[in-house]
Design a protein around this motif. Sequence first.
Motif, PDB file in Angstrom:
ATOM      1  N   PRO A  69     -42.534  65.033  17.083  1.00  0.00           N
ATOM      2  CA  PRO A  69     -41.675  63.848  17.015  1.00  0.00           C
ATOM      3  C   PRO A  69     -42.459  62.565  17.305  1.00  0.00           C
ATOM      4  O   PRO A  69     -43.234  62.495  18.256  1.00  0.00           O
ATOM      5  CB  PRO A  69     -40.632  64.119  18.104  1.00  0.00           C
ATOM      6  N   GLY A  70     -42.246  61.588  16.449  1.00  0.00           N
ATOM      7  CA  GLY A  70     -42.987  60.341  16.542  1.00  0.00           C
ATOM      8  C   GLY A  70     -43.937  60.147  15.378  1.00  0.00           C
ATOM      9  O   GLY A  70     -44.427  59.037  15.145  1.00  0.00           O
ATOM     10  N   THR A  71     -44.165  61.223  14.626  1.00  0.00           N
ATOM     11  CA  THR A  71     -45.062  61.133  13.470  1.00  0.00           C
ATOM     12  C   THR A  71     -44.519  60.152  12.437  1.00  0.00           C
ATOM     13  O   THR A  71     -45.275  59.404  11.818  1.00  0.00           O
ATOM     14  CB  THR A  71     -45.253  62.518  12.827  1.00  0.00           C
ATOM     15  N   ALA A  72     -43.207  60.154  12.233  1.00  0.00           N
ATOM     16  CA  ALA A  72     -42.595  59.289  11.221  1.00  0.00           C
ATOM     17  C   ALA A  72     -42.018  58.018  11.831  1.00  0.00           C
ATOM     18  O   ALA A  72     -41.053  57.452  11.309  1.00  0.00           O
ATOM     19  CB  ALA A  72     -41.523  60.057  10.453  1.00  0.00           C
ATOM     20  N   ASN A  73     -42.603  57.553  12.917  1.00  0.00           N
ATOM     21  CA  ASN A  73     -42.142  56.304  13.529  1.00  0.00           C
ATOM     22  C   ASN A  73     -42.364  55.108  12.604  1.00  0.00           C
ATOM     23  O   ASN A  73     -43.242  55.130  11.736  1.00  0.00           O
ATOM     24  CB  ASN A  73     -42.882  56.043  14.842  1.00  0.00           C
ATOM     25  N   HIS A  74     -41.613  54.060  12.841  1.00  0.00           N
ATOM     26  CA  HIS A  74     -41.720  52.827  12.053  1.00  0.00           C
ATOM     27  C   HIS A  74     -43.146  52.293  12.061  1.00  0.00           C
ATOM     28  O   HIS A  74     -43.664  51.826  11.040  1.00  0.00           O
ATOM     29  CB  HIS A  74     -40.765  51.783  12.630  1.00  0.00           C
ATOM     30  N   ASP A  75     -43.832  52.375  13.222  1.00  0.00           N
ATOM     31  CA  ASP A  75     -45.156  51.767  13.370  1.00  0.00           C
ATOM     32  C   ASP A  75     -46.310  52.725  13.108  1.00  0.00           C
ATOM     33  O   ASP A  75     -47.466  52.384  13.397  1.00  0.00           O
ATOM     34  CB  ASP A  75     -45.300  51.165  14.767  1.00  0.00           C
ATOM     35  N   THR A  76     -46.031  53.892  12.589  1.00  0.00           N
ATOM     36  CA  THR A  76     -47.124  54.759  12.123  1.00  0.00           C
ATOM     37  C   THR A  76     -47.872  54.031  11.012  1.00  0.00           C
ATOM     38  O   THR A  76     -47.257  53.504  10.086  1.00  0.00           O
ATOM     39  CB  THR A  76     -46.570  56.095  11.612  1.00  0.00           C
ATOM     40  N   LEU A  77     -49.196  54.005  11.119  1.00  0.00           N
ATOM     41  CA  LEU A  77     -50.011  53.264  10.159  1.00  0.00           C
ATOM     42  C   LEU A  77     -50.544  54.177   9.057  1.00  0.00           C
ATOM     43  O   LEU A  77     -50.984  55.298   9.328  1.00  0.00           O
ATOM     44  CB  LEU A  77     -51.187  52.591  10.875  1.00  0.00           C
TER      45      LEU A  77
END
Length: 466
Positions: free
Chosen positions: A394-402
């Motif tokens: 979880p967190g891989t598809a966050n808004h701020d993933t570059l």
Amino acid sequence: MNKTYDVAVIGGGPGGLMAAYRIAQNDPSLSVVLFEKGHALSDRVCPLVSKKVDKCIKCRSCAIMEGMAGAGAFSDGKYVISTEYGGWLTDFLAPETVINYIEQADAILVSFGATTERFMPNNELKKLCIQNDLHMSQAQLKHLGTDANFETMLHLIDSLQGKVDIRTDTCVTDVDRHTHQISFTSGGQADTVSADKILFAVGRVGSGFFSDWCQKNDIPLENNQVDVGVRVELPSMIWEDFSRKIYEPKIWYRSKKYGDVTRMFCFNERGHVVTENTAGILTVNGHSYRDEARKTQNSNFALLSTTRFTQPFNAPIEYARHVAKLANMVSGGSVLVQRLGDLEAGRRTDEKRLRDSTTKPTLNAVAGDLSLCMPKRQLDNIIETLHALDKIAPGTANHDTLLYGIECKYYSARPAADDFELTGCPGIYALGDGAGFTRSLSQASANGLYIADKISAKNNFCLSHK
């Protein structure tokens, strides 16, 4: 420099170095010359990595991509001890033979300072992936480190002094399949030598030259696959449950929309995103150091969508280069970076949005819009796969993933050959990534050792064919 040799090795990457090392070890009476287009390893200094410049200046010889020890000298040095991935040597050799040679190459690297630490497979993580329709390849894995691997390769190359005639900054321009005359340029001067046995170990950078040579000499080639995608960067803690146990999560996913395979690989824990220059086209990759002081707060990995072309199209490498060239054009001669949230919202990432990102980029790339250069199908696959990976990390598809683009993996055209000896070319062999037989440091090294044993006067090792 002699005019005739027993063996000539074209390319100073892992496969070529291992071949030269083993030949000298098996029979010191054999004369061996090794040609390398790029610089000596100690002279390979990237001005971008050393922070002398703030963007790639497209050096004539890219220190990251070519030179002694090959592109692997500046990779993060993953050494895969498995036949599950890393190449296709098991299409030609028995699996136990491939593993045997991988272990032999590892022992050589350890003798020159490589780590002995191994990460082991983890079935609990594999089960978690399967439960979420993701599929993880497993292997024993060593992380040599970008910095430590550099030192190991320096020691290996130094051991060849006085045993192998090493010619750096020397570009082979042709090989006569009948006379075994090798034409090359060095220091602006043209010259020739001949050799009884010739090994093409050109790596991915030299794959275009090798393919052209095969076509000119009527040697059939087979290649229809290319991987195009992005380099993903995010906070290191998101994937640390995987990286602390197995180091590299190597996971593939079949998209529901198209049924295409997209794969996650080349994971760099607390690493850096870097630029690579291949024949003037800029792409991205990742590095990771063993030195704690050189680590970052981010991890990065490749996420690439696989395309297998059918007739009549037969230029997959050119296709991938064209996509990367579009990204260079849109970015004004650099590479692009975009936040996942901006991509999904259908807007470009600008400088302000990038500054506001909670994930701080480790590469000075140009904020922009990947949808302007990457084909929709591949982009859809990447977005879908990121959300699939988000279920296990979880967190891989966050808004701020570059997302940096473009990253490509070219699979070099594989020549027709019998036990790596090119069809219709007695005494001329091909090996490694540049010939489409391997795609890893370990299998390229194993391939070099195998061919060296095959052609050396002393065959001390069992050669088992499929």
